[in-house]
Design a protein around this motif. Sequence first.
Motif, PDB file in Angstrom:
ATOM      1  N   UNK A   6       0.840  -1.204   0.000  1.00 52.13           N
ATOM      2  CA  UNK A   6       0.000   0.000   0.000  1.00 52.13           C
ATOM      3  C   UNK A   6       0.874   1.253   0.000  1.00 52.13           C
ATOM      4  N   UNK A   7       0.353   2.380  -0.491  1.00 50.21           N
ATOM      5  CA  UNK A   7       1.150   3.608  -0.524  1.00 50.21           C
ATOM      6  C   UNK A   7       1.588   4.036   0.877  1.00 50.21           C
ATOM      7  N   UNK A  18      -6.618  11.105  -7.293  1.00 46.83           N
ATOM      8  CA  UNK A  18      -6.214  10.679  -8.630  1.00 46.83           C
ATOM      9  C   UNK A  18      -6.233  11.821  -9.644  1.00 46.83           C
ATOM     10  N   UNK A  19      -7.266  12.663  -9.602  1.00 45.77           N
ATOM     11  CA  UNK A  19      -7.358  13.736 -10.600  1.00 45.77           C
ATOM     12  C   UNK A  19      -6.263  14.787 -10.401  1.00 45.77           C
ATOM     13  N   UNK A  20      -5.981  15.139  -9.147  1.00 45.40           N
ATOM     14  CA  UNK A  20      -4.916  16.111  -8.871  1.00 45.40           C
ATOM     15  C   UNK A  20      -3.552  15.557  -9.275  1.00 45.40           C
ATOM     16  N   UNK A  21      -3.349  14.279  -9.013  1.00 44.25           N
ATOM     17  CA  UNK A  21      -2.089  13.635  -9.358  1.00 44.25           C
ATOM     18  C   UNK A  21      -1.896  13.612 -10.874  1.00 44.25           C
ATOM     19  N   UNK A  22      -2.939  13.247 -11.593  1.00 47.29           N
ATOM     20  CA  UNK A  22      -2.856  13.190 -13.055  1.00 47.29           C
ATOM     21  C   UNK A  22      -2.595  14.574 -13.641  1.00 47.29           C
ATOM     22  N   UNK A 103      -3.448   5.629  -8.739  1.00 46.50           N
ATOM     23  CA  UNK A 103      -3.858   5.209 -10.081  1.00 46.50           C
ATOM     24  C   UNK A 103      -4.247   3.738 -10.149  1.00 46.50           C
ATOM     25  N   UNK A 104      -4.147   3.031  -9.019  1.00 44.70           N
ATOM     26  CA  UNK A 104      -4.524   1.615  -9.005  1.00 44.70           C
ATOM     27  C   UNK A 104      -3.325   0.708  -8.789  1.00 44.70           C
ATOM     28  N   UNK A 105      -3.482  -0.550  -9.179  1.00 47.39           N
ATOM     29  CA  UNK A 105      -2.471  -1.579  -8.929  1.00 47.39           C
ATOM     30  C   UNK A 105      -1.454  -1.604 -10.070  1.00 47.39           C
TER      31      UNK A 105
END
Length: 279
Positions: A6-7, A18-22, A103-105
Amino acid sequence: MISMREPAVAGSFYPEEQDKLAKMINEYLQYAKVDETYSKEAKGFVAPHAGYIYSGRIAAYTYKAIYQYLQHKKVDTIVIIGPNHTGAGSLIAVSDEDWVTPFGIFNNDHEFTRALSKIKGIDINEAAHEEEHSIEVQLPFIQFISKDFDIKGVFICMLDQSYYSSELLANAINKVKEDLEREIIVIASSDFNHYESAEIAKSKDLPAIEALEKLDMLKFNDIIERVGDTACGFGPITVAGLYAKMKGASRGILLNYGNSGDINNDYSSVVAYASLIFV
């Protein structure tokens, strides 16, 4: 059933939304300009691993080069090698877990991982990876640029960064790559000099980077030790350079260099960052 890593630093080193990271990664990649002539022939890569606000723009140069590489060459597996900052775990520790980011696995190439662990001096050891950030921060960049490809990861943490261990690991990666007939790329995760003035950092880093540009890995290690450069991932860089030489690389190219002072305007005590490729 495969367990998940896990992170550990989502929300601190990089956004956990996720949206901010992208959005952040996309902006950095748009900013980075890299000559595709060199990217498509690269044999190894070096990227920093600090918080994205500090090192993300520089890391993006490496990942722009990898993105361009992926447009020309098939890649099955990305081998990511980082230093061990925590002191936990074994001397060369490979993770057998799949890794999770916002972003997932990101799936582990378990066959490659387990083949590496059969080589003396390399262990499957999750303790080294649990709280370590040097590999984790590379993954969102990798996932973002490789979402159209079926690529897996191998995650290696070096507590022992001696030249002997770097040679051992470079040879092991090459052997497993050949045995399994994998198309791979190798990414070294490292920042450069820490917590001195920008001027001192540059005076220590640039001679070391000059050695990398000549792909002289012994000289690189000698300079790091002799001048007291605190580049934290000199072992992973050495592995990537040695592996690249095995695959025909003859020089390194510095894509970008900077430091934390470029962001916070404090040049009295900086962490320096570099993005490089070996071609």
